[in-house]
Design a protein around this motif. Structure first.
Motif, short mmCIF file in Angstrom:
data_model
loop_
_atom_site.label_atom_id
_atom_site.label_comp_id
_atom_site.label_asym_id
_atom_site.label_seq_id
_atom_site.Cartn_x
_atom_site.Cartn_y
_atom_site.Cartn_z
N ALA A 164 19.71 -2.73 132.25
CA ALA A 164 21.00 -3.45 132.27
C ALA A 164 20.77 -4.96 132.38
N GLY A 165 19.80 -5.36 133.20
CA GLY A 165 19.52 -6.78 133.40
C GLY A 165 19.07 -7.46 132.10
N GLU A 166 18.30 -6.74 131.29
CA GLU A 166 17.82 -7.32 130.02
C GLU A 166 19.01 -7.49 129.06
N ILE A 167 19.85 -6.45 129.00
CA ILE A 167 21.01 -6.53 128.09
C ILE A 167 21.92 -7.68 128.53
N SER A 168 22.14 -7.75 129.83
CA SER A 168 23.02 -8.78 130.37
C SER A 168 22.50 -10.19 130.00
N ALA A 169 21.19 -10.40 130.10
CA ALA A 169 20.62 -11.72 129.78
C ALA A 169 20.81 -12.05 128.30
N MET A 170 20.63 -11.05 127.43
CA MET A 170 20.81 -11.30 125.99
C MET A 170 22.26 -11.68 125.69
N VAL A 171 23.18 -10.96 126.34
CA VAL A 171 24.60 -11.21 126.08
C VAL A 171 25.02 -12.56 126.67
N TYR A 172 24.43 -12.91 127.82
CA TYR A 172 24.76 -14.19 128.44
C TYR A 172 24.46 -15.35 127.50
N ALA A 173 23.29 -15.27 126.85
CA ALA A 173 22.90 -16.35 125.94
C ALA A 173 23.95 -16.49 124.83
N SER A 174 24.49 -15.37 124.39
CA SER A 174 25.49 -15.41 123.33
C SER A 174 26.85 -15.93 123.86
N GLU A 175 27.20 -15.54 125.11
CA GLU A 175 28.45 -15.99 125.73
C GLU A 175 28.47 -17.51 125.93
N GLN A 176 27.29 -18.06 126.16
CA GLN A 176 27.21 -19.51 126.39
C GLN A 176 27.75 -20.28 125.19
N ARG A 177 27.62 -19.68 124.02
CA ARG A 177 28.10 -20.36 122.82
C ARG A 177 29.63 -20.43 122.78
N PHE A 178 30.29 -19.44 123.44
CA PHE A 178 31.76 -19.44 123.45
C PHE A 178 32.31 -20.32 124.57
N HIS A 179 31.72 -20.21 125.78
CA HIS A 179 32.33 -20.82 126.96
C HIS A 179 31.68 -22.11 127.43
N GLY A 180 30.47 -22.39 127.06
CA GLY A 180 29.80 -23.57 127.62
C GLY A 180 29.12 -23.27 128.94
N THR A 181 29.93 -23.06 130.01
CA THR A 181 29.32 -22.84 131.33
C THR A 181 29.77 -21.52 131.95
N PRO A 182 29.57 -20.41 131.28
CA PRO A 182 30.05 -19.15 131.87
C PRO A 182 29.29 -18.86 133.16
N SER A 183 30.00 -18.26 134.13
CA SER A 183 29.33 -17.92 135.39
C SER A 183 28.34 -16.79 135.17
N GLY A 184 28.56 -15.96 134.15
CA GLY A 184 27.69 -14.81 133.92
C GLY A 184 28.28 -13.51 134.44
N ILE A 185 29.48 -13.58 135.02
CA ILE A 185 30.05 -12.38 135.63
C ILE A 185 30.42 -11.33 134.56
N ASP A 186 30.93 -11.80 133.41
CA ASP A 186 31.38 -10.86 132.36
C ASP A 186 30.22 -10.00 131.85
#
Ligand code: PMV
Length: 339
Positions: free
Chosen positions: A143-165
């Motif tokens: 889960a941690g690996e998937i979460s990190a990959m998705v976080y990198a992609s979320e950064q493109r939408f939000h700029g400074t996402p907390s990472g909670i999603d």
């Protein structure tokens, strides 16, 4: 081999059944602590396992490269038409990371999660895509690996996402999430993530305002206000953090009445930081007047959804009150049932 047009014309349910690989990911709901979480305060989020995004993968025509078929949007993204699409880039990066050689793939997705409404639709779609690629590659990703990959992609939408999603969606369980704020050089220390005990499941109704709101807008507006009045905003974020700690105790003890009052208190503070809307306030008020134990907006605000904590006795009246107050739709779910 079918053309993309034929693929798009098919109902997603059929594409799903016929696919070689399938994966899915849940919606999420922030119970408390949104916005304050960006500034280092704790927040609580849960996965809604019965509301999901799904992804289906089949081999594509030779030389096509990876193609994403977005069924709900009736669109196809590939290297020629949408090289900078964040989901296509996520797919390319994931294939690279998984060391997949054969990349002529058709990856379809469809989601039951309302988009841009605070329920993590972007993170769920991205997670479903990563999971289906991992299944294709025959790899078990943590889960941690998937979460990190998705976080990198979320950064493109939000700029400074907390990472909670990305975290709650990838772990698929209730979490207590806290992450020190971004450092002046832009880096963010690792979050502390704890899985959360919910001793007594609780029922909620989710009221959708029908107003779509991109997360980065209210997040950016709060940042501007915080920069102008740091003391005032830090105080509000501290108060929200204290509420999250109390909500954690209520979830452990099963005290739903106290939980309701704390949700109301969190909503009041969200109003003060300027992320509620008249429509959200109307739905919150209608739910409370119809007997909900508490209600608040969830996610970034300025639209999107709110939720109300209900009992079996109040549920029907609250649902009707939300619809009468103009909710575009009302979803019902039970939170805290072990998956
Ligand atoms: O509206 P959503 O589901 O994207 O949630 C945003 C939550 C915030 O705390 C406002 C931002 C964040 O990155 O945590």
């Amino acid at each position: 081999m079918q053309s993309q047009r034929e693929k798009l014309a098919k109902p997603f349910a059929q594409v799903w059944t016929e696919a070689d690989y399938r994966a899915s990911a849940p919606a999420k709901l922030i119970v408390c602590g949104e916005h304050a979480v960006v500034y280092g305060q704790p927040a609580i989020a849960v996965a809604l396992s019965d509301i999901r995004a799904r992804s289906a993968l089949s081999c594509g025509p030779r030389g096509s490269g990876p193609q994403i078929i977005a069924h709900d949007l009736q669109t196809v993204w590939n290297r020629e038409t949408a090289a900078d699409n964040p989901l296509l880039q996520l797919v390319e990066r994931t294939l690279e990371q998984l060391e997949v050689a054969e990349r002529d793939l058709e990856i379809s997705f469809s989601s039951e999660i309302p988009i841009a409404s605070g329920m993590g639709s972007g993170a769920a779609i991205a997670t479903a895509l990563v999971r289906v690629l991992a299944a294709y590659a025959g790899r078990e990703l943590r889960a941690g690996e998937i979460s990190a990959m998705v976080y990198a992609s979320e950064q493109r939408f939000h700029g400074t996402p907390s990472g909670i999603d990305n975290t709650v969606v990838a772990y698929e369980q209730p979490i207590w999430y806290q992450r020190p704020p971004a450092q002046p050089d832009g880096t963010r220390p690792a979050p502390s993530i704890e899985s959360l005990q919910i001793s007594a499941p609780f029922s909620i109704l989710i009221g959708d305002t029908g107003i779509r709101s991109a997360t980065h807008r209210p997040v950016g507006a709060v940042r501007e206000r915080w920069q102008k009045q740091p003391e005032r905003y830090n105080r509000l974020f501290d108060q929200i953090g204290a509420i999250s700690a109390q909500i954690r105790s209520c979830l452990a003890s099963g005290d739903h009445k106290a939980l309701g009052a704390l949700l109301d208190a969190n909503q009041k503070l969200l109003g003060q930081i300027g992320v509620s809307l008249p429509k959200l306030n109307q739905l919150v008020r209608a739910a409370r007047n119809a007997g909900a134990l508490g209600a608040k907006l969830s996610g970034a605000g300025w639209g999107g959804v709110m939720f109300a904590l209900v009992t079996p006795e109040s549920r029907d009246a609250v649902r009707q009150a939300l619809l009468d107050a103009g909710a575009a739709r009302v979803l019902e779910t039970l939170v805290g049932v072990p998956s």
